[in-house]
Design an enzyme around this catalytic site. Structure first.
Site: not given
Length: 225
Positions: A9, A11, A168
């Site tokens: 991922d 960000d 996250d």
């Protein structure tokens, strides 16, 4: 099990983008006469996107003020200040260099639109060997749909079951699980809930811990011999 590729991922996983996203949100809030967001609120809200950042500062006023107008203003400011405070997480440059040295393909699968993703990655020379970038608008669907991860693996020439996806947010883990990948939670990222219920295969407190796991996994992999 063979480790053929690593997907990240963006960000909150590969990059700490909260400083610039938060600055964009605060630019809009201050312009509208509202108090800026604290760093803590920014980091807890960033993974939910521009509207969530604005709503954190405006509350119910967001609709009266024109949510889409404000979102456009935030994204315009952010696009013009993409990589001011944004940095790779500690240890990430070294991890990516190791993946490149070992010739382990890696890429990015994000729900960030391409007009932001591509120039941001281009501004960071350490990531120039990124094998594939799948943005929010690359396909008709986005995470948690598994299609972006399948597409990334297809572009890298690997089987999804032999890839690891690191993220996250619960949508990252859901997308990875839906694609039949091993999944890892980046505990250093923008977590706003307990990831224990996400059913990820792995949890890493630091990038260095992820690096160590990848090193050991690669060492035991048949392709390493």
């Amino acid at each position: 099990m063979t480790l053929s590729a690593v997907l990240f991922d963006l960000d909150g996983t590969l990059l700490d983008t909260a400083p610039d996203l938060g600055a964009a949100a605060n630019h809009v809030l201050i312009h509208e006469g509202f108090a800026p967001l604290s760093d803590e609120v920014i980091r807890k809200t960033t993974s939910h996107g521009a509207l969530a950042l604005l709503k954190a500062g405006l509350g119910d006023e967001i609709d009266a003020l024109g949510a889409e107008r404000l979102r456009t203003a935030l994204l315009d400011y952010y696009a013009a200040h993409l990589c001011v405070g944004t940095r790779p997480y500690d240890g990430m440059v070294e991890l990516i260099a190791w993946l490149d040295e070992q010739q382990i393909p890696w890429g990015v699968v994000t729900n960030k639109p391409a007009y932001l993703t591509e120039p941001l990655l281009a501004a960071l020379p350490a990531f120039k060997r990124c094998g594939v970038t799948v943005s929010a608008d690359t396909l008709p669907v986005r995470k948690p749909d598994p299609a972006p991860l399948y597409y990334a693996c297809e572009q890298l020439g690997v089987v999804a079951a032999d890839a690891l996806y690191v993220g996250d947010h619960v949508r990252d883990i859901d997308a990875g699980r839906n694609a039949g990948m091993r999944t890892a939670v980046a505990l250093w990222g923008y977590l706003d809930e307990d990831p224990a219920s996400w059913q990820a295969d792995l949890h890493f407190a630091t990038v260095q811990a992820l690096h160590q796991w990848l090193y050991m996994e690669h060492k035991q992999s048949p392709r390493a011999g």
